[in-house]
Scaffold this motif. Structure first.
Motif, PDB file in Angstrom:
ATOM      1  N   ALA A 231      49.043  29.519  69.482  1.00 18.20           N
ATOM      2  CA  ALA A 231      48.696  30.766  68.796  1.00 18.20           C
ATOM      3  C   ALA A 231      49.837  31.779  68.929  1.00 18.20           C
ATOM      4  O   ALA A 231      50.176  32.486  67.977  1.00 18.20           O
ATOM      5  N   LEU A 232      50.415  31.827  70.123  1.00 16.78           N
ATOM      6  CA  LEU A 232      51.520  32.764  70.346  1.00 16.78           C
ATOM      7  C   LEU A 232      52.692  32.442  69.437  1.00 16.78           C
ATOM      8  O   LEU A 232      53.291  33.322  68.803  1.00 16.78           O
TER       9      LEU A 232
ATOM     10  N   GLY B 250      51.750  33.230  65.903  1.00 15.32           N
ATOM     11  CA  GLY B 250      51.736  34.681  65.714  1.00 15.32           C
ATOM     12  C   GLY B 250      53.133  35.245  65.590  1.00 15.32           C
ATOM     13  O   GLY B 250      53.423  36.075  64.722  1.00 15.32           O
ATOM     14  N   THR B 251      54.006  34.776  66.470  1.00 17.98           N
ATOM     15  CA  THR B 251      55.390  35.244  66.426  1.00 17.98           C
ATOM     16  C   THR B 251      56.042  34.839  65.107  1.00 17.98           C
ATOM     17  O   THR B 251      56.747  35.639  64.479  1.00 17.98           O
TER      18      THR B 251
ATOM     19  N   GLN C 209      54.564  34.316  62.312  1.00 17.80           N
ATOM     20  CA  GLN C 209      54.012  35.116  61.235  1.00 17.80           C
ATOM     21  C   GLN C 209      54.608  36.517  61.214  1.00 17.80           C
ATOM     22  O   GLN C 209      54.908  37.067  60.155  1.00 17.80           O
ATOM     23  N   LYS C 210      54.801  37.035  62.403  1.00 11.95           N
ATOM     24  CA  LYS C 210      55.380  38.387  62.508  1.00 11.95           C
ATOM     25  C   LYS C 210      56.780  38.408  61.895  1.00 11.95           C
ATOM     26  O   LYS C 210      57.125  39.309  61.119  1.00 11.95           O
TER      27      LYS C 210
ATOM     28  N   GLU D  64      46.522  28.677  57.010  1.00 16.51           N
ATOM     29  CA  GLU D  64      45.727  29.811  57.487  1.00 16.51           C
ATOM     30  C   GLU D  64      45.600  30.862  56.391  1.00 16.51           C
ATOM     31  O   GLU D  64      44.533  31.420  56.171  1.00 16.51           O
TER      32      GLU D  64
ATOM     33  N   ASN E  73      43.401  40.963  54.424  1.00 14.67           N
ATOM     34  CA  ASN E  73      44.521  40.173  54.955  1.00 14.67           C
ATOM     35  C   ASN E  73      45.764  40.356  54.087  1.00 14.67           C
ATOM     36  O   ASN E  73      46.204  39.436  53.419  1.00 14.67           O
TER      37      ASN E  73
END
Lengths: 203, 203, 203, 203
Positions: free
Chosen positions: D19-20, D23-24, D26-27, D70, D105
DNA sequence: TATGAATGAGCCTTCATTCAT
DNA sequence: CATGAATGAAGGCTCATTCAT
């Protein structure tokens, strides 16, 4: 004008660089084995940056392919002129010269003769019949003649030629693989091998 | 106390783990080649974690070294029980069996005997003296005996042993390299080769 | 002296080279996408050397910036001459022509209108007031006139103009994003969209 | 024993790391665009080494695929329960809710709907027929019902549904792209848009 | 003006090895 | 004893950019 010469000069430079890269690659291959041959290592040894190699070659495979191709010509296409000596003397001479010849390009020998790719084996395999490997056919002819003239004991020339060739191949293979066999030792081994084989052939 | 027994038990366990790791490594090596042999792969196939391997071996090189050593046993140190036959019969038998043996592990043979890395050559080179290659020494002994008993013509046993070995090596090398040599052809080649060599040796 | 003329000539040449480079860059961009646009590729397609590009542009970013800027003009500043038609006819015509126009530069449209960098949004955002996006202001004016003349139902012209624009933007966005929408389908979609909107506006 | 819980803890840790990383990724994607998304950058931002990412994902493509997937679920598979309202009311409600939903979203919307890769378009394209985009089919159904019941003017439902969708898509696209549109302005734009479209549909 | 050789940074990826747990 | 997370170095390769010629 002088400027019309710029292109050939460039071209020559490119060829020199390609040769330098190939030479370095071959040196690494020879000294450290196939798996140690990396683009980065070539570059480092040339004191260049890795990227530059891709100016001169499409990729690593192209380098390897050329190395192999070069080996081919050196190993498979060396021809001895037919001898006018009697078959036994001709045979002895041929066996010696074959080894001499092969040992002139030790790396090429390894590259070509140890390769088991079908495309390579098409040219190098000689256990079956017929074979494209000239030397084997040459030996068979000499055997035939020698048997006919009573210098050699009766034998199956095709099989015996292959046995002879295997023996030479074995010796050369070891000589190009093992490092640091002194010149006189090499000579002794070669003479011993050929004498042993000649004794085996004689009537 | 129990502890006095703990040590031998542990020791046995350690040996079993080492054997398991080596066996797995060998399997990968045999099936996928040298470059596919990675620590991770060994661990995965054992269903252990990569780290554990370093409990039992210092590093990958130690494993490779042992593997090579073992490969050599198969290839180099396959010892035929000393024969009670007269030297000439013993020699003939030994030469045949040597080839038979080598051909049982064709991939290992290629990998080991065609490798020119120094660490490998330490075990495989036999042109120089002394050599760790038992078969060569064995042949030399048989030669000595045979010469003494007058079955073989006088010769330099060390050199001649190497010539014999090269001949066998050459035949086996081609057989493990060239594809599709039929079984009966293989047999004929083998017999021809050994007969030729035996003839070369005889007094 | 000749030199007094040299400067303008040179200047003109420079401009031509810049145009050539930009044109080539745009072609690549259009045909192969942003990530395929490399300095080397531009040079190769021009049959020049990579280095030369840096004579005419500071770096790749300058080329990209100009490409974007050009896209800007094409997308944002395409002005239709004010029409003398009654507001409702003028509106219908404007909506159709706006889409036609935008679809002439599909890549530029994507590049400019999907960019959410502040520097780009300064020119492209139109949801807030005021906006630099001429078309929106034009639509608002037509709305005002049409409402005054009783052809359009009363509405908030600023908000409604933005709603109209969003609708067109949405259609054009999909058309430049989805591949392979046939010409007649495109036409039908366009007509359907404009009719729907015009119906929504009418008094 | 506590040790029986070690596995779930590990598993949880792995999921957290995945997930990390996602998430990174995606950021970075969101802030710097698709082409700035590199494995190294993800690792650097996490203050990890690049290699570790390959513990948790097979390769970069897997990460991208999951990111897309996602986004897909968020954007494409949000389903409103079928309404029991009359078609016109149901339509108005659906249009509003669709936008509301999409705006939840914003990044995913941009990532998914602005992507013109074939693999993405397979799911997102809706101008052609048939489409996998549920909302469009839903709108078409409502249109059919509304026309049948005489609430909507006769029209081609397939085309009109796409026109409606484009309008919504356009508005949402601008809202997720332009920064700093105040909440009340957003609301006004949304209401204006939907009213305009509903007027355009009515009999 | 123009070349193209060369670099250095960066990309994705693999792997031996270490170490806290 | 065993895990598996983590690292750092290396591999093939691409590319913007510079610079001597």
């Amino acid at each position: 004008m002088e400027t019309t010469q710029a292109k050939p000069i460039r071209e020559k430079y490119v060829q020199e660089m390609r040769a330098l890269i190939l030479g370095t690659a071959q040196k690494i291959y020879k000294e450290e084995g196939a798996q140690a041959l990396t683009i980065r290592k070539i570059a480092k040894q040339m004191e260049y940056s890795p990227g530059i190699i891709y100016h001169y070659f499409k990729n690593k495979e192209e380098i390897l392919a050329i190395l192999r191709e070069e080996g081919f010509h050196k190993i498979l296409h060396s021809t001895e002129p037919p001898s006018s000596l009697p078959p036994d003397r001709a045979m002895e001479s041929f066996l010696l010269k074959f080894c001499d010849n092969a040992l002139k390009n030790p790396d090429a020998f390894r590259e070509v003769m140890f390769d088991n790719a079908p495309s390579v084996l098409e040219y190098t395999s000689f256990l079956g019949e017929p074979t494209k490997y000239r030397a084997v056919n040459r030996i068979a002819n000499l055997l035939n003649a020698g048997v006919e003239q009573g210098q050699f004991a009766p034998c199956d020339p095709a099989l015996t030629a292959r046995a002879l060739m295997c023996s030479l191949f074995g010796l050369v293979s070891r000589l190009v693989t093992e490092k640091g066999v002194a010149a006189d030792r090499r000579f002794n081994l070669l003479v011993t091998q050929v004498k042993l084989l000649m004794r085996g052939l004689r009537a």
